[in-house]
Design a protein around this motif. Structure first.
Motif, mmCIF file in Angstrom:
data_model
loop_
_atom_site.group_PDB
_atom_site.id
_atom_site.type_symbol
_atom_site.label_atom_id
_atom_site.label_comp_id
_atom_site.label_asym_id
_atom_site.label_seq_id
_atom_site.Cartn_x
_atom_site.Cartn_y
_atom_site.Cartn_z
ATOM 1 N N VAL A 97 0.854 -1.197 0.000
ATOM 2 C CA VAL A 97 0.000 0.000 0.000
ATOM 3 C C VAL A 97 0.888 1.245 0.000
ATOM 4 C CG1 VAL A 97 -1.754 1.308 1.244
ATOM 5 C CG2 VAL A 97 -1.873 -1.178 1.205
ATOM 6 N N ARG A 98 1.881 1.281 0.875
ATOM 7 C CA ARG A 98 2.776 2.443 0.968
ATOM 8 C C ARG A 98 3.457 2.730 -0.366
ATOM 9 N NH1 ARG A 98 5.982 0.945 6.419
ATOM 10 N NH2 ARG A 98 4.386 1.496 7.927
ATOM 11 N N GLU A 99 3.961 1.671 -1.003
ATOM 12 C CA GLU A 99 4.669 1.848 -2.271
ATOM 13 C C GLU A 99 3.736 2.384 -3.354
ATOM 14 O OE1 GLU A 99 6.402 -1.995 -2.937
ATOM 15 O OE2 GLU A 99 8.113 -1.578 -1.622
ATOM 16 N N ALA A 100 2.511 1.865 -3.392
ATOM 17 C CA ALA A 100 1.545 2.327 -4.389
ATOM 18 C C ALA A 100 1.191 3.795 -4.151
ATOM 19 C CB ALA A 100 0.289 1.461 -4.358
ATOM 20 N N VAL A 101 1.068 4.188 -2.887
ATOM 21 C CA VAL A 101 0.749 5.584 -2.556
ATOM 22 C C VAL A 101 1.910 6.490 -2.970
ATOM 23 C CG1 VAL A 101 0.400 7.204 -0.656
ATOM 24 C CG2 VAL A 101 -0.894 5.071 -0.723
ATOM 25 N N GLU A 102 3.131 6.055 -2.694
ATOM 26 C CA GLU A 102 4.306 6.856 -3.054
ATOM 27 C C GLU A 102 4.425 7.058 -4.561
ATOM 28 O OE1 GLU A 102 7.927 5.418 -1.314
ATOM 29 O OE2 GLU A 102 7.148 5.608 0.728
ATOM 30 N N LYS A 103 4.064 6.005 -5.317
ATOM 31 C CA LYS A 103 4.110 6.104 -6.779
ATOM 32 C C LYS A 103 2.970 6.956 -7.317
ATOM 33 C CE LYS A 103 6.343 1.652 -7.595
ATOM 34 N NZ LYS A 103 6.145 0.288 -8.110
ATOM 35 N N ARG A 136 -3.887 1.122 12.320
ATOM 36 C CA ARG A 136 -3.070 1.002 11.111
ATOM 37 C C ARG A 136 -3.947 1.068 9.850
ATOM 38 N NH1 ARG A 136 1.570 -3.576 12.093
ATOM 39 N NH2 ARG A 136 2.371 -2.772 14.047
ATOM 40 N N ILE A 137 -5.097 0.402 9.897
ATOM 41 C CA ILE A 137 -6.018 0.442 8.763
ATOM 42 C C ILE A 137 -6.462 1.875 8.509
ATOM 43 C CG2 ILE A 137 -8.331 -0.202 7.973
ATOM 44 C CD1 ILE A 137 -7.897 -2.884 9.489
ATOM 45 N N SER A 138 -6.797 2.568 9.580
ATOM 46 C CA SER A 138 -7.254 3.943 9.473
ATOM 47 C C SER A 138 -6.187 4.831 8.834
ATOM 48 C CB SER A 138 -7.618 4.469 10.860
ATOM 49 O OG SER A 138 -7.932 5.829 10.812
ATOM 50 N N ARG A 139 -4.971 4.692 9.262
ATOM 51 C CA ARG A 139 -3.883 5.521 8.736
ATOM 52 C C ARG A 139 -3.603 5.203 7.272
ATOM 53 N NH1 ARG A 139 0.279 5.582 13.919
ATOM 54 N NH2 ARG A 139 -1.034 6.907 15.203
ATOM 55 N N LEU A 140 -3.667 3.922 6.921
ATOM 56 C CA LEU A 140 -3.458 3.551 5.527
ATOM 57 C C LEU A 140 -4.575 4.106 4.643
ATOM 58 C CD1 LEU A 140 -2.279 -0.166 5.747
ATOM 59 C CD2 LEU A 140 -0.941 1.789 4.979
ATOM 60 N N ARG A 179 -5.631 1.305 -3.828
ATOM 61 C CA ARG A 179 -6.939 0.871 -3.305
ATOM 62 C C ARG A 179 -7.030 -0.656 -3.233
ATOM 63 N NH1 ARG A 179 -10.135 5.398 -2.987
ATOM 64 N NH2 ARG A 179 -9.631 7.034 -4.478
ATOM 65 N N GLU A 180 -6.527 -1.319 -4.262
ATOM 66 C CA GLU A 180 -6.523 -2.791 -4.268
ATOM 67 C C GLU A 180 -5.649 -3.326 -3.140
ATOM 68 O OE1 GLU A 180 -5.638 -4.680 -7.995
ATOM 69 O OE2 GLU A 180 -6.951 -3.303 -9.093
ATOM 70 N N ALA A 181 -4.485 -2.738 -2.995
ATOM 71 C CA ALA A 181 -3.562 -3.174 -1.945
ATOM 72 C C ALA A 181 -4.145 -2.878 -0.571
ATOM 73 C CB ALA A 181 -2.213 -2.487 -2.120
ATOM 74 N N LEU A 182 -4.898 -1.783 -0.463
ATOM 75 C CA LEU A 182 -5.513 -1.421 0.813
ATOM 76 C C LEU A 182 -6.523 -2.477 1.246
ATOM 77 C CD1 LEU A 182 -5.959 0.574 3.132
ATOM 78 C CD2 LEU A 182 -7.659 1.722 1.692
ATOM 79 N N VAL A 183 -7.293 -2.993 0.301
ATOM 80 C CA VAL A 183 -8.283 -4.034 0.627
ATOM 81 C C VAL A 183 -7.572 -5.267 1.194
ATOM 82 C CG1 VAL A 183 -9.986 -5.616 -0.360
ATOM 83 C CG2 VAL A 183 -9.968 -3.224 -1.060
ATOM 84 N N LYS A 227 3.827 10.346 3.182
ATOM 85 C CA LYS A 227 4.021 8.932 3.483
ATOM 86 C C LYS A 227 3.071 8.515 4.599
ATOM 87 C CE LYS A 227 8.898 8.785 2.302
ATOM 88 N NZ LYS A 227 10.243 8.513 2.783
ATOM 89 N N PRO A 228 2.441 7.332 4.465
ATOM 90 C CA PRO A 228 1.595 6.831 5.555
ATOM 91 C C PRO A 228 2.422 6.396 6.745
ATOM 92 C CG PRO A 228 1.685 5.240 3.762
ATOM 93 C CD PRO A 228 2.422 6.466 3.294
#
Length: 93
Positions: A35-41, A75-79, A48-52, A90-91
């Motif tokens: 999730v972090r990597e996808a957000v950074e990119k 952690r879910i909330s922050r992501l 969203r897919e990784a978050l699920v 960054k999350p």
């Protein structure tokens, strides 16, 4: 070193639980990292897919007691907040 049969059994149980917990924790870390990597990119669809997947992993870890339920929820909330915000920061989860 265990001196009694019950202590030996306890040791075996602890080793099994530890191995299982390590495996679950590793899976959670990997899911959060994706999730972090996808957000950074800036890839919102992938994020969203990784978050699920990360939510599912964190919920399971919380339910099993590998993580505290509130810690998993935090952690879910922050992501989710980071994904909603986009790649701006960054999350922290």
């Amino acid at each position: 070193m265990a001196n009694t049969a019950s202590a030996e059994k306890r040791n075996r149980q602890t080793q099994k639980r530890r191995a299982r917990n390590v495996q679950v924790r590793t899976g959670v870390k990997s899911a959060v990292k994706k999730v972090r990597e996808a957000v950074e990119k800036g890839d919102t669809a992938a994020a969203r897919e990784a978050l699920v997947a990360a939510e599912r992993a964190l919920d399971k870890a919380g339910a099993k007691g590998v993580l505290h339920r509130n810690a998993a929820s935090r952690r879910i909330s922050r992501l989710a907040k980071a994904v909603a915000k986009g790649g701006a920061s960054k999350p922290q989860a």
